[in-house]
Design a protein around this motif. Structure first.
Motif, PDB file in Angstrom:
ATOM      1  N   THR A 463       0.854  -1.189   0.000  1.00 47.38           N
ATOM      2  CA  THR A 463       0.000   0.000   0.000  1.00 47.38           C
ATOM      3  C   THR A 463       0.889   1.237   0.000  1.00 47.38           C
ATOM      4  O   THR A 463       1.755   1.381   0.859  1.00 47.38           O
ATOM      5  CB  THR A 463      -0.928   0.031   1.223  1.00 47.38           C
ATOM      6  N   VAL A 464       0.682   2.093  -0.981  1.00 48.27           N
ATOM      7  CA  VAL A 464       1.422   3.346  -1.109  1.00 48.27           C
ATOM      8  C   VAL A 464       0.511   4.493  -0.686  1.00 48.27           C
ATOM      9  O   VAL A 464      -0.661   4.536  -1.071  1.00 48.27           O
ATOM     10  CB  VAL A 464       1.897   3.566  -2.565  1.00 48.27           C
ATOM     11  N   LEU A 465       1.024   5.398   0.115  1.00 51.90           N
ATOM     12  CA  LEU A 465       0.302   6.608   0.502  1.00 51.90           C
ATOM     13  C   LEU A 465       1.047   7.803  -0.089  1.00 51.90           C
ATOM     14  O   LEU A 465       2.169   8.099   0.328  1.00 51.90           O
ATOM     15  CB  LEU A 465       0.227   6.730   2.022  1.00 51.90           C
ATOM     16  N   ALA A 466       0.432   8.454  -1.072  1.00 50.83           N
ATOM     17  CA  ALA A 466       1.091   9.575  -1.748  1.00 50.83           C
ATOM     18  C   ALA A 466       0.104  10.708  -1.930  1.00 50.83           C
ATOM     19  O   ALA A 466      -1.072  10.480  -2.239  1.00 50.83           O
ATOM     20  CB  ALA A 466       1.646   9.139  -3.097  1.00 50.83           C
ATOM     21  N   MET A 479       3.107   5.889 -10.066  1.00 52.28           N
ATOM     22  CA  MET A 479       3.686   5.675  -8.736  1.00 52.28           C
ATOM     23  C   MET A 479       3.745   4.179  -8.409  1.00 52.28           C
ATOM     24  O   MET A 479       4.733   3.691  -7.851  1.00 52.28           O
ATOM     25  CB  MET A 479       2.877   6.407  -7.664  1.00 52.28           C
ATOM     26  N   CYS A 480       2.700   3.439  -8.771  1.00 49.37           N
ATOM     27  CA  CYS A 480       2.685   1.997  -8.502  1.00 49.37           C
ATOM     28  C   CYS A 480       3.711   1.261  -9.352  1.00 49.37           C
ATOM     29  O   CYS A 480       4.328   0.288  -8.894  1.00 49.37           O
ATOM     30  CB  CYS A 480       1.288   1.441  -8.740  1.00 49.37           C
ATOM     31  N   GLN A 481       3.929   1.712 -10.580  1.00 44.84           N
ATOM     32  CA  GLN A 481       4.964   1.097 -11.418  1.00 44.84           C
ATOM     33  C   GLN A 481       6.352   1.305 -10.806  1.00 44.84           C
ATOM     34  O   GLN A 481       7.177   0.385 -10.780  1.00 44.84           O
ATOM     35  CB  GLN A 481       4.922   1.687 -12.839  1.00 44.84           C
ATOM     36  N   ILE A 482       6.605   2.506 -10.326  1.00 45.24           N
ATOM     37  CA  ILE A 482       7.908   2.822  -9.737  1.00 45.24           C
ATOM     38  C   ILE A 482       8.160   1.972  -8.497  1.00 45.24           C
ATOM     39  O   ILE A 482       9.243   1.406  -8.311  1.00 45.24           O
ATOM     40  CB  ILE A 482       7.987   4.332  -9.417  1.00 45.24           C
ATOM     41  N   VAL A 483       7.145   1.861  -7.647  1.00 42.16           N
ATOM     42  CA  VAL A 483       7.280   1.071  -6.424  1.00 42.16           C
ATOM     43  C   VAL A 483       7.442  -0.410  -6.759  1.00 42.16           C
ATOM     44  O   VAL A 483       8.292  -1.114  -6.185  1.00 42.16           O
ATOM     45  CB  VAL A 483       6.068   1.303  -5.500  1.00 42.16           C
ATOM     46  N   SER A 484       6.639  -0.889  -7.692  1.00 43.28           N
ATOM     47  CA  SER A 484       6.716  -2.293  -8.095  1.00 43.28           C
ATOM     48  C   SER A 484       8.107  -2.657  -8.607  1.00 43.28           C
ATOM     49  O   SER A 484       8.683  -3.679  -8.217  1.00 43.28           O
ATOM     50  CB  SER A 484       5.670  -2.571  -9.181  1.00 43.28           C
ATOM     51  N   GLU A 485       8.645  -1.806  -9.464  1.00 46.98           N
ATOM     52  CA  GLU A 485       9.981  -2.082 -10.024  1.00 46.98           C
ATOM     53  C   GLU A 485      11.047  -2.049  -8.952  1.00 46.98           C
ATOM     54  O   GLU A 485      11.961  -2.885  -8.927  1.00 46.98           O
ATOM     55  CB  GLU A 485      10.294  -1.051 -11.121  1.00 46.98           C
ATOM     56  N   THR A 486      10.959  -1.096  -8.065  1.00 46.47           N
ATOM     57  CA  THR A 486      11.974  -0.945  -7.016  1.00 46.47           C
ATOM     58  C   THR A 486      11.991  -2.152  -6.086  1.00 46.47           C
ATOM     59  O   THR A 486      13.061  -2.619  -5.678  1.00 46.47           O
ATOM     60  CB  THR A 486      11.711   0.342  -6.213  1.00 46.47           C
ATOM     61  N   LEU A 487      10.816  -2.673  -5.746  1.00 52.81           N
ATOM     62  CA  LEU A 487      10.722  -3.767  -4.779  1.00 52.81           C
ATOM     63  C   LEU A 487      10.736  -5.149  -5.412  1.00 52.81           C
ATOM     64  O   LEU A 487      10.799  -6.164  -4.703  1.00 52.81           O
ATOM     65  CB  LEU A 487       9.449  -3.606  -3.949  1.00 52.81           C
ATOM     66  N   GLY A 488      10.636  -5.220  -6.745  1.00 52.60           N
ATOM     67  CA  GLY A 488      10.623  -6.518  -7.400  1.00 52.60           C
ATOM     68  C   GLY A 488       9.329  -7.277  -7.190  1.00 52.60           C
ATOM     69  O   GLY A 488       9.290  -8.503  -7.289  1.00 52.60           O
ATOM     70  N   LEU A 489       8.239  -6.564  -6.912  1.00 56.06           N
ATOM     71  CA  LEU A 489       6.937  -7.177  -6.672  1.00 56.06           C
ATOM     72  C   LEU A 489       5.996  -6.915  -7.846  1.00 56.06           C
ATOM     73  O   LEU A 489       6.254  -6.047  -8.689  1.00 56.06           O
ATOM     74  CB  LEU A 489       6.337  -6.639  -5.374  1.00 56.06           C
ATOM     75  N   ASP A 490       4.893  -7.657  -7.897  1.00 57.64           N
ATOM     76  CA  ASP A 490       3.966  -7.530  -9.018  1.00 57.64           C
ATOM     77  C   ASP A 490       3.230  -6.193  -8.973  1.00 57.64           C
ATOM     78  O   ASP A 490       2.729  -5.782  -7.919  1.00 57.64           O
ATOM     79  CB  ASP A 490       2.933  -8.660  -8.981  1.00 57.64           C
ATOM     80  N   TYR A 491       3.128  -5.556 -10.142  1.00 57.98           N
ATOM     81  CA  TYR A 491       2.410  -4.289 -10.252  1.00 57.98           C
ATOM     82  C   TYR A 491       0.967  -4.422  -9.761  1.00 57.98           C
ATOM     83  O   TYR A 491       0.441  -3.534  -9.073  1.00 57.98           O
ATOM     84  CB  TYR A 491       2.430  -3.818 -11.711  1.00 57.98           C
ATOM     85  N   GLU A 492       0.329  -5.536 -10.086  1.00 60.05           N
ATOM     86  CA  GLU A 492      -1.068  -5.743  -9.715  1.00 60.05           C
ATOM     87  C   GLU A 492      -1.257  -5.775  -8.196  1.00 60.05           C
ATOM     88  O   GLU A 492      -2.355  -5.539  -7.698  1.00 60.05           O
ATOM     89  CB  GLU A 492      -1.594  -7.047 -10.322  1.00 60.05           C
ATOM     90  N   ASP A 493      -0.190  -6.091  -7.462  1.00 58.01           N
ATOM     91  CA  ASP A 493      -0.272  -6.180  -5.997  1.00 58.01           C
ATOM     92  C   ASP A 493       0.099  -4.874  -5.298  1.00 58.01           C
ATOM     93  O   ASP A 493       0.120  -4.816  -4.067  1.00 58.01           O
ATOM     94  CB  ASP A 493       0.632  -7.306  -5.486  1.00 58.01           C
ATOM     95  N   VAL A 494       0.438  -3.849  -6.079  1.00 59.47           N
ATOM     96  CA  VAL A 494       0.767  -2.544  -5.502  1.00 59.47           C
ATOM     97  C   VAL A 494      -0.433  -1.628  -5.692  1.00 59.47           C
ATOM     98  O   VAL A 494      -0.879  -1.398  -6.812  1.00 59.47           O
ATOM     99  CB  VAL A 494       2.011  -1.921  -6.163  1.00 59.47           C
ATOM    100  N   ASN A 495      -0.952  -1.120  -4.601  1.00 62.08           N
ATOM    101  CA  ASN A 495      -2.108  -0.225  -4.667  1.00 62.08           C
ATOM    102  C   ASN A 495      -1.792   1.084  -3.947  1.00 62.08           C
ATOM    103  O   ASN A 495      -0.900   1.138  -3.094  1.00 62.08           O
ATOM    104  CB  ASN A 495      -3.345  -0.893  -4.086  1.00 62.08           C
ATOM    105  N   ILE A 496      -2.521   2.105  -4.317  1.00 57.77           N
ATOM    106  CA  ILE A 496      -2.187   3.440  -3.825  1.00 57.77           C
ATOM    107  C   ILE A 496      -3.409   4.137  -3.253  1.00 57.77           C
ATOM    108  O   ILE A 496      -4.514   4.027  -3.781  1.00 57.77           O
ATOM    109  CB  ILE A 496      -1.551   4.290  -4.964  1.00 57.77           C
ATOM    110  N   VAL A 497      -3.203   4.817  -2.149  1.00 63.27           N
ATOM    111  CA  VAL A 497      -4.154   5.781  -1.610  1.00 63.27           C
ATOM    112  C   VAL A 497      -3.534   7.145  -1.861  1.00 63.27           C
ATOM    113  O   VAL A 497      -2.396   7.398  -1.441  1.00 63.27           O
ATOM    114  CB  VAL A 497      -4.390   5.571  -0.107  1.00 63.27           C
ATOM    115  N   SER A 498      -4.233   8.006  -2.560  1.00 64.24           N
ATOM    116  CA  SER A 498      -3.610   9.274  -2.964  1.00 64.24           C
ATOM    117  C   SER A 498      -4.508  10.457  -2.647  1.00 64.24           C
ATOM    118  O   SER A 498      -5.732  10.338  -2.556  1.00 64.24           O
ATOM    119  CB  SER A 498      -3.302   9.259  -4.466  1.00 64.24           C
ATOM    120  N   ALA A 499      -3.855  11.605  -2.463  1.00 62.94           N
ATOM    121  CA  ALA A 499      -4.543  12.905  -2.387  1.00 62.94           C
ATOM    122  C   ALA A 499      -5.637  12.949  -1.339  1.00 62.94           C
ATOM    123  O   ALA A 499      -6.764  13.369  -1.593  1.00 62.94           O
ATOM    124  CB  ALA A 499      -5.098  13.276  -3.761  1.00 62.94           C
TER     125      ALA A 499
END
Length: 751
Positions: A463-466, A479-499
């Motif tokens: 979970t990303v909070l941005a 933002m989810c693509q950047i986090v996914s690539e950095t951590l080596g995890l699946d993009y589909e498993d990265v979700n964001i709460v924003s603004a």
């Protein structure tokens, strides 16, 4: 192992399915039990002393719950992006058509609308200031304080007078631009609710953290007592940076403690939302006989309308970019921006750069013609490169892709654009024009931070909070693509709460093409902090130094032995067993300096985007119709995090740029706007799209996340100047004022 898994790939947008299925909740869709509906009483005159507002009749109308005026504001009755000069509700002086005088809250929209007609306003009308000349005239009526000048600035580099003496050719022209409207599909809307001591506002906005500060100041509350959540937002382009509904719904709910909703009509939105600043630009540019530009002088006059909004920022950015993407050793620019009683001008995709590009790109073609050079060659000769010094004496250290955009655009244009007039009717002419641009990413010479938090969960999801607001451009996805690539995890498993100011840190405004670069860096740094925790555990489990470990495909690998690996799931299990939480926080502020007050020298931006467009047009010399046939658009974006979204930005920017150059004609008469809806303010639609060939150039920025910069505003900027140059090449007649309406074209072609 070196290829990216997610960066540069066309992953599914995070908000794509909810939007296309109609499940996304826009502010207008949000409802609560017992909710009231608000409407705003707006001024029907442009300039007046407000003497009295009598709300008694409206208050007695059945179904009306409250009618509030300036006397009901407990805190500061002023808002504004840079200068706090706009009243939430007018208490003394009306400065434009549409100024808010009172807010009504009622059980239905219809009752609230009916109540507006019962409010009696007593005012003393004043003469209206409608032109820059009137505003600057000695003894003129003052709209604010003791001067109508909002901003006076100068940019000075080198010795301009001496340099002009050495020029073999000099060209001088005056260029003009009009007002333009954002025409986002969703009008402004907001909903407020008071619960557990917290005032929460859901709004169509580009900067909820800024909104929170404005609402809190107006109500005299601490910011911790106000929460602003960006609802799904149907476009902005800069027009939803200013405060709109937020203070009104906040004020009503503060007083009566019931939920309230306010939705602007299209006409109301058009009347009071900010517009693109009209510019008058006098240019003088000189070069030697070989085509090297030696000097440039310019004078800008700009109308901010009744309030400042983003005006000072538009002044500064426009001046910095006034040279175009060319190295010019001697520069002198003077700018004056004034207040008038005209519609308020503010942030609009490009912040003044689309206006100056119309001037500097035609100056380039004029110089080339005088020197018997091609427009392409003179641009290549003068283009910025690594080691070049900009107008503010900033030395460019890297990621300067303007030459590559020129080369790749020319190559593609020669392949797809034929510019053949032989088979056309005699009244039709075709021509090709070039437009180039450069654009500083982020705020100009000011602190420009963003931050982010994240948590890696036990099941390998994140979970990303941005704080950055996604207004359709796709920042949540990036933002989810950047986090996914950095951590080596699946993009589909990265979700964001924003603004959401109640849960996310400040990400700054979604403006100035800054979110991929700045919030993207913040998210990457947050992910790197979490990655460090994972690497420490992987180091123990793999028995190799963490510097040798790569996280990819949900595994941790030794870069010396791919068989020596472990799943990230096992690493997280180990963390859980040890009571270790995998968390990250990140913060990024570009490395810039303030600009000198006298000369504007300094480092206004850490990095710049660059672009070149070749555009083919067809001009009907009888009717004045201009058709854009083909656009080749090469953009240096640093690194495309999501290639399809970059191409979409380029294509959308091309249509908006076409509107700026040709179609969009906002009429203001005696300070009153005459074009208030889509029936008389025309914009291009998908059916008007020409053949567009987006070309992505990746001159990677070492300080950007995976090398990325930005493309949101650059996509628009080169279009109108390329069209103007193409029309000249088709007809032999040069136009120096936009938009190129049918009447203007016919009149000038037959002059």
């Amino acid at each position: 192992m070196s290829d990216f898994n997610v960066i540069g790939k066309n992953v599914e947008k995070k908000d794509g399915i909810p939007k296309v299925t109609g499940k996304a909740l826009f502010a207008r869709d949000i409802s609560f039990e017992g909710m009231l509906y608000a409407k705003i009483l707006r001024s029907k005159v442009a300039h007046a002393i407000l003497k009295n507002i009598d709300t008694s009749k409206a208050e007695k109308l059945p179904g009306v719950v409250c009618v509030l005026t300036s006397k009901d504001i407990p805190g500061k009755n002023r808002v504004g992006i840079i200068i706090k000069d706009e009243p939430v509700l007018v208490e003394d002086k009306i400065r434009r058509f549409g100024d808010a005088l009172a807010v009504v809250a009622a059980e239905t929209e219809e009752i609230a609308e009916e109540a507006l007609d019962l409010i009696e306003v007593d005012y003393q009308e004043l003469p209206v200031i409608t032109t820059i000349d009137e505003a600057l005239k000695e003894g003129s009526l003052k709209i604010h304080g003791d001067t109508n000048i909002l901003e006076n600035k100068s940019l000075i580099k080198g010795d301009v007078d001496e340099a002009f003496k050495k020029c073999d050719v000099i060209v001088e022209k005056t260029y003009k631009t009009n007002y333009f409207a954002h025409m986002f599909i969703e009008p402004e809307a907001g909903v407020a609710k008071y619960e557990n001591g917290i005032l929460t506002i859901w709004a169509s906005t580009q900067n909820p953290h800024f909104d929170r500060g404005e609402v809190a100041r107006m109500l005299g509350l601490s910011q911790s007592k106000v929460r602003v959540v960006q609802a799904v937002t149907g476009g902005g382009f800069g027009g939803k940076l200013d405060i709109s509904t937020q203070c009104f719904v906040g004020l009503v709910t503060y007083h009566i403690k019931r939920p309230v909703k306010l939705v602007y009509t299209r006409e109301e939105s058009m009347e009071v939302s900010s517009k693109r600043h009209p510019h008058v630009m006098k240019y003088k540019t000189g070069a030697d006989k070989n085509g090297k530009i030696l000097a440039m002088e310019a004078e800008f006059l700009q109308d901010s309308g009744a309030y400042a909004s983003y005006g000072p920022a538009v002044v500064t950015r426009g001046m910095v970019h006034a040279t175009g993407p060319y190295e010019i050793p001697n520069i002198r620019i003077k700018t004056t921006m004034v207040y008038t009683n005209n519609p308020m001008a503010g942030a609009f995709r490009g912040f003044g750069v689309p206006q100056v590009s119309i001037a500097h790109e035609q100056q380039m073609d004029l110089l080339a013609e005088k020197l018997n050079m091609s427009p392409y060659d003179i641009r290549i000769k003068n283009a910025l490169r690594v080691g070049s010094y900009t107008s503010t004496m900033q030395k460019l250290e890297g990621s300067v892709g303007i030459v590559e955009t020129l080369e790749k655009a020319k190559e593609k244009a020669e392949e797809v654009i034929f510019n053949n007039n032989k088979d056309l009717e005699c009244i039709k002419k075709r021509g090709v024009g070039i437009g180039c641009m450069w654009y500083g990413i982020g705020n100009t010479g000011l602190p420009n931070p963003a931050s982010a938090f994240l948590e890696v969960h036990k099941d390998c999801s994140v979970t990303v909070l941005a704080g950055c607001a996604d207004i359709g451009q796709g920042s949540n996805t990036v933002m989810c693509q950047i986090v996914s690539e950095t951590l080596g995890l699946d993009y589909e498993d990265v979700n964001i709460v924003s603004a959401d100011t109640g849960s996310t840190p400040d990400g700054g405004a979604t403006s100035a093409s800054r979110q991929t670069y700045i919030s993207g860096n913040a998210c990457k740094k947050a992910a790197e902090m979490a990655k460090e925790t994972l690497l420490k555990i992987a180091e123990e489990l793999l028995n190799v130094d963490k510097s040798e470990i790569i996280l990819k495909n949900k595994k941790a690998y030794s870069n010396k032995d791919e068989n020596n690996s472990i799943t990230i799931q096992k690493i997280l299990n180990n963390c859980a067993a040890k009571g270790i939480m995998v968390l990250g926080c990140g913060y990024f502020n570009p490395d810039t300096t303030s600009l000198d007050a006298e000369t504007m020298q300094g480092i206004p931006f850490a990095t710049y985007a660059f672009a070149t467009h070749f555009i083919e047009v067809e001009v009907n010399t009888y009717t004045g119709e201009i058709k854009v046939l083909k656009i080749v658009a090469a953009h240096d974006v640093g690194k495309a995090i999501n290639r399809r979204m970059v191409e979409g930005q380029i294509e959308g920017g091309c249509l908006m740029g076409m509107g700026l150059g040709i179609l969009e004609d906002l009429k203001v008469e005696n300070a009153k706007m005459k074009t208030l809806n889509f029936s008389n303010y025309l914009i291009y639609t998908a059916k008007d799209t020409p053949e567009i060939y987006p070309i992505i150039v990746e001159s990677e920025e070492k300080t950007g996340p995976f090398g990325a910069k930005g493309v949101g505003e650059p996509a628009l900027i080169p279009v109108a100047p390329a069209i103007l140059n193409a029309v000249y090449n088709a007809t032999g007649v040069r136009f120096t004022e936009v938009p190129l309406t049918l009447e203007k074209v016919v009149e000038k072609l037959n002059y």
